[in-house]
Scaffold this motif. Structure first.
Motif, mmCIF file in Angstrom:
data_model
loop_
_atom_site.group_PDB
_atom_site.id
_atom_site.type_symbol
_atom_site.label_atom_id
_atom_site.label_comp_id
_atom_site.label_asym_id
_atom_site.label_seq_id
_atom_site.Cartn_x
_atom_site.Cartn_y
_atom_site.Cartn_z
ATOM 1 N N TYR A 184 3.567 0.714 1.734
ATOM 2 C CA TYR A 184 4.892 1.247 1.431
ATOM 3 C C TYR A 184 5.978 0.414 2.113
ATOM 4 O O TYR A 184 6.985 0.941 2.576
ATOM 5 C CB TYR A 184 4.995 2.702 1.895
ATOM 6 C CG TYR A 184 4.121 3.648 1.109
ATOM 7 C CD1 TYR A 184 4.474 4.040 -0.174
ATOM 8 C CD2 TYR A 184 2.942 4.139 1.654
ATOM 9 C CE1 TYR A 184 3.676 4.911 -0.900
ATOM 10 C CE2 TYR A 184 2.132 5.004 0.934
ATOM 11 C CZ TYR A 184 2.499 5.391 -0.338
ATOM 12 O OH TYR A 184 1.700 6.241 -1.061
ATOM 13 N N ASP A 186 8.187 -1.197 0.862
ATOM 14 C CA ASP A 186 9.469 -1.019 0.191
ATOM 15 C C ASP A 186 10.302 0.082 0.845
ATOM 16 O O ASP A 186 11.534 0.063 0.775
ATOM 17 C CB ASP A 186 9.256 -0.719 -1.291
ATOM 18 C CG ASP A 186 8.426 0.535 -1.545
ATOM 19 O OD1 ASP A 186 7.623 0.901 -0.653
ATOM 20 O OD2 ASP A 186 8.575 1.140 -2.613
ATOM 21 N N GLU A 189 12.040 -1.630 3.616
ATOM 22 C CA GLU A 189 13.057 -2.484 2.989
ATOM 23 C C GLU A 189 14.274 -1.660 2.586
ATOM 24 O O GLU A 189 15.419 -2.072 2.785
ATOM 25 C CB GLU A 189 12.455 -3.172 1.758
ATOM 26 C CG GLU A 189 13.398 -4.126 1.057
ATOM 27 C CD GLU A 189 13.558 -5.436 1.776
ATOM 28 O OE1 GLU A 189 14.671 -5.992 1.724
ATOM 29 O OE2 GLU A 189 12.582 -5.917 2.389
ATOM 30 N N ALA A 190 14.036 -0.466 2.039
ATOM 31 C CA ALA A 190 15.138 0.405 1.638
ATOM 32 C C ALA A 190 15.927 0.871 2.851
ATOM 33 O O ALA A 190 17.158 0.984 2.807
ATOM 34 C CB ALA A 190 14.598 1.610 0.865
ATOM 35 N N LYS A 264 2.752 -7.290 6.550
ATOM 36 C CA LYS A 264 3.510 -6.513 5.574
ATOM 37 C C LYS A 264 4.754 -5.869 6.180
ATOM 38 O O LYS A 264 5.242 -4.850 5.689
ATOM 39 C CB LYS A 264 2.606 -5.442 4.949
ATOM 40 C CG LYS A 264 1.453 -6.030 4.132
ATOM 41 C CD LYS A 264 0.539 -4.949 3.599
ATOM 42 C CE LYS A 264 -0.612 -5.566 2.787
ATOM 43 N NZ LYS A 264 -1.604 -4.539 2.373
ATOM 44 N N PRO A 266 8.505 -6.062 6.434
ATOM 45 C CA PRO A 266 9.671 -6.745 5.879
ATOM 46 C C PRO A 266 10.835 -6.827 6.862
ATOM 47 O O PRO A 266 11.782 -7.577 6.643
ATOM 48 C CB PRO A 266 10.037 -5.874 4.674
ATOM 49 C CG PRO A 266 9.597 -4.518 5.071
ATOM 50 C CD PRO A 266 8.351 -4.705 5.905
#
Length: 320
Positions: A184, A186, A189-190, A264, A266
């Motif tokens: 997850y 992302d 990142e969000a 992983k 980010p």
């Protein structure tokens, strides 16, 4: 019989610090990141203590059971380093292995840089060691991300009260959204790119957390009591720290060091973290793990094994 974790409160550098103490043998200090607690090292405490180490895990300044001064000036790096320096004195420790994740990793590097006489070896998870930038961090972040639809979260943190209101609106939801495994990425990142500047969590959709119910309840219980202001103050003191430390005579660390990077993540990207660190750390070992940002919580066994290997020869042979 499991490891006995002793909780104590000690005076250090003008504040009252909560620290856990487990096992016996050569001391290893574990420093957490944001938004975490001593508890983020729960699996490593057991593994290291059983392997023959004394494991010390403080709630750092502003977190958990440790004092959280109001003044932003209280969170400059010099003060954070001195907290650990005086904590060693209070615990009767001359020298230790120093480990940190995220902000705790930055603190571990800085402690090793400023107090090599008290640091046997240093290990950072995800956080680079680098020389001060030519401009204050807030300016560097503005230049890198601007005030666009990808406003960087660290700039969003700077105005007191703004991030607190969102993170504290539903503490359980905050931790369920943030503390997710690498698949997850992302979600992180969000969180990093705040969007229109009004929401840290609004763009993060459904997903699983690696926290058990007990783990999640622990974070929620403590952060409902303390709020997030103390941890956010570390970010708000960035420019003040830069002003104090921009002329440090050297950024080089010669001690044995290990950098653990997460493939992983980010936020603190593995290749970039290694690239930034290598010029300033002469005796560097780099290890990579297939996980997201919350390295020691997502990959507890792998992190514990790396730490035992890195510090293993410091153990008293009679305790093995």
């Amino acid at each position: 019989m499991g490891t006995i974790i002793r909780h104590t409160f000690l005076d250090s550098n003008g504040i009252r610090m909560h620290v856990t103490d487990a096992g016996r043998g050569y001391p290893i200090l574990l420093c957490h990141g944001f938004p975490e607690l001593w508890y983020s090292w729960r699996r490593q405490i057991n593994a290291l203590a059983e392997a023959g180490f004394r494991v010390l895990t403080p709630d750092l300044r502003g977190y958990g059971g440790t004092d959280a001064p109001e003044e932003i000036e209280a969170y400059v790096m010099r003060e954070l380093v001195e907290d650990i320096h005086e904590l060693f004195d209070a615990l009767g420790i001359d020298k230790a292995g120093v480990v940190g994740h995220d902000w705790g990793g930055a603190l571990a590097w800085q402690f090793a840089l400023r107090h090599p006489e008290r640091t046997e070896r240093v290990c950072s998870l995800n956080a680079p060691h680098l020389a001060p930038a030519p401009v204050p961090p807030s300016i560097a972040l503005r230049d890198a991300y601007g005030l666009t639809d990808k406003t960087y979260y660290m700039r969003h943190f700077l105005e007191p009260g703004v991030a607190e209101r969102e993170l504290e609106a539903d503490v359980r939801d905050t931790f369920q959204k943030l503390m997710r495994p690498g698949k997850y990425a992302d979600a992180v990142e969000a969180f990093m790119t705040v969007g229109d500047g009004t929401s840290l969590l609004g763009k993060i959709g459904p997903g699983e957390t690696f926290l058990s119910k007990i783990d999640l309840d622990t974070y929620v219980r403590i952060y409902k009591r303390t709020g997030f202001r103390g941890g956010l103050s570390w970010y708000r003191a960035l420019d003040l720290s830069w002003e104090q430390d921009k002329d440090l005579p050297s950024s080089e660390i010669e001690l044995p060091a290990m950098l653990i990077v997460a493939e992983k993540d980010p936020l603190l990207r593995a290749d970039l973290v290694e690239q930034l660190t290598r010029p300033h750390v002469k005796n560097l070992r780099v290890e990579r793990l297939d996980c997201g940002h919350w390295t020691q919580q997502e990959k507890p066994t792998e992190v514990s094994n790396l730490l035992i290997d890195f510090f293993g020869d410091l153990r008293d042979p009679s305790m093995e």
